[in-house]
Design a protein around this motif. Structure first.
Motif, PDB file in Angstrom:
ATOM      1  N   ALA A  19       0.831  -1.212   0.000  1.00 52.97           N
ATOM      2  CA  ALA A  19       0.000   0.000   0.000  1.00 52.97           C
ATOM      3  C   ALA A  19       0.862   1.256   0.000  1.00 52.97           C
ATOM      4  CB  ALA A  19      -0.940  -0.010   1.208  1.00 52.97           C
ATOM      5  N   GLU A  20       1.947   1.243   0.781  1.00 46.11           N
ATOM      6  CA  GLU A  20       2.827   2.411   0.843  1.00 46.11           C
ATOM      7  C   GLU A  20       3.585   2.591  -0.463  1.00 46.11           C
ATOM      8  OE1 GLU A  20       4.514   5.825   2.401  1.00 46.11           O
ATOM      9  OE2 GLU A  20       2.815   4.636   3.102  1.00 46.11           O
ATOM     10  N   GLU A  50       2.152   6.167  -7.251  1.00 44.82           N
ATOM     11  CA  GLU A  50       1.058   6.963  -7.826  1.00 44.82           C
ATOM     12  C   GLU A  50       1.365   8.447  -7.737  1.00 44.82           C
ATOM     13  OE1 GLU A  50      -2.554   5.658  -5.884  1.00 44.82           O
ATOM     14  OE2 GLU A  50      -3.140   4.547  -7.673  1.00 44.82           O
ATOM     15  N   GLU A  51       1.973   8.865  -6.631  1.00 47.41           N
ATOM     16  CA  GLU A  51       2.328  10.283  -6.457  1.00 47.41           C
ATOM     17  C   GLU A  51       3.376  10.704  -7.486  1.00 47.41           C
ATOM     18  OE1 GLU A  51       2.190  14.062  -4.635  1.00 47.41           O
ATOM     19  OE2 GLU A  51       0.914  12.300  -4.284  1.00 47.41           O
ATOM     20  N   LYS A  60      -1.473   7.148 -12.216  1.00 46.71           N
ATOM     21  CA  LYS A  60      -2.064   5.812 -12.079  1.00 46.71           C
ATOM     22  C   LYS A  60      -1.818   4.883 -13.260  1.00 46.71           C
ATOM     23  CE  LYS A  60      -6.714   7.039 -13.723  1.00 46.71           C
ATOM     24  NZ  LYS A  60      -8.144   7.051 -13.356  1.00 46.71           N
ATOM     25  N   LYS A  62       1.225   4.023  -3.009  1.00 46.12           N
ATOM     26  CA  LYS A  62       0.987   5.446  -2.749  1.00 46.12           C
ATOM     27  C   LYS A  62       2.127   6.305  -3.298  1.00 46.12           C
ATOM     28  CE  LYS A  62       0.353   8.636   1.159  1.00 46.12           C
ATOM     29  NZ  LYS A  62       0.327   8.728   2.653  1.00 46.12           N
TER      30      LYS A  62
END
Length: 312
Positions: free
Chosen positions: A146-147, A153-154, A158, A150
């Motif tokens: 998940a990290e 994506e930043e 996407k 994140k």
């Protein structure tokens, strides 16, 4: 050219080896870069012999980088992360996790909290996530995926292949945690992204995990649909190139094992000649004398179910 295309086209190793000999004679600063490329080529081929060769190159790179930069440098972290991937594919899970965690600790030390969205941190986190998942440390794996997702994506948005890979990895953890509904929802969205950017390898992985998910949800027809979709993509690799990465052959054998079970259950046409040994052959080529990959466990498990059902 991507690492997958380098391997599929049979390019690279002889040219890089020639370049390496010249660079070493000239004491060129590009030696670690060339060693790294050789490591990737042999790693992606995936046979035990290639993985042994592959591990030798980052070990040399690591020695050079630690002498040049010290142990707390981002180049050292990246090399340790690459070596972790190789160790994981060799089945050396304890060492793989140690290397991945050391790489992540170095990346955090180098970039700190001010650059938490650095791609190097995401890459190291991804190596930690995959190893934790394979070891069954699912909560830790979920947090790491998940990290990493994140951060990627930043940085990339996407539609980047790294983002898609982390989404599939996270979905696979949800499946192992027994949350098929959450995995299904994430994978369906990810499939749309794969098709939009033509990420065929990740598309195949999406279909594979969805096959598992629909088996868990007791939807065999949906499972067969996705196993077939994945197998079609892997078969395209085989028809386009004689040098198919070994892990793609392993993935294809997993698809065939599940299809042999499910299609028989549905009274559908299936390969009667797809024997157990045929299905296991890519795994033995991939792992050598350590045939204990997660994919191989799937083949044993499915074949066991098939034998049990046929007995009764």
């Amino acid at each position: 050219m991507t690492k997958r295309k380098l391997v599929a086209n049979g390019l690279g190793e002889s040219d890089f080896e020639k370049a390496l000999r010249i660079q070493e004679q000239l004491r060129s600063p590009d030696v670690p870069f060339t060693l790294g490329n050789l490591a990737i080529i042999y790693r992606e081929r995936g046979t035990p012999e290639d993985l042994t060769k592959s591990s030798q190159y980052p070990e040399k790179v690591l020695q050079i980088e630690e002498e040049q930069y010290g142990k707390m440098h981002m180049s050292v972290a990246i090399t340790k992360s690459h070596l972790s991937i190789i160790r994981r594919r060799q089945g050396e899970m304890k060492e793989a996790l140690q290397l991945a965690e050391e790489a992540y600790d170095i990346s955090k030390h180098v970039h700190g909290q001010t650059k938490a969205f650095h791609p190097g941190i995401a890459n190291c986190l991804s190596a930690v996530a995959r190893t934790k998942r394979d070891l069954g440390h699912l909560e830790d794996a979920k947090e790491a995926f998940a990290e990493s997702l994140k951060i990627n994506e930043e940085i990339y948005g996407k539609y980047h292949h790294k983002v898609i890979a982390q989404r599939v990895g996270l979905a696979s953890v949800y499946r192992h945690m027994g949350i098929p509904g959450k995995a299904e929802k994430l994978l369906k969205r990810t499939l749309e992204l794969c098709k939009k950017v033509q990420a065929k390898e990740q598309e195949a992985r999406c279909h594979r995990v969805l096959g598992h998910v629909y088996e868990m949800l007791d939807s065999p027809k949906e499972a067969v649909h996705h196993w077939n979709k994945a197998l079609t993509i892997y078969s395209e690799y085989e028809t386009k190139s004689s040098k198919v990465p070994q892990h793609s052959q392993v993935a294809a054998s997993v698809c065939r094992a599940h299809l042999a079970y499910l299609q028989k259950d549905l009274n559908s046409p299936h390969r009667e000649d797809a024997t157990f040994n045929e299905l296991l052959e890519p795994h033995y080529k991939h792992t050598g004398d350590k045939p204990h990959s997660a994919e191989m466990l799937h083949v044993y498990y499915v074949y066991g179910k098939l034998k049990l059902r046929n007995h009764f």
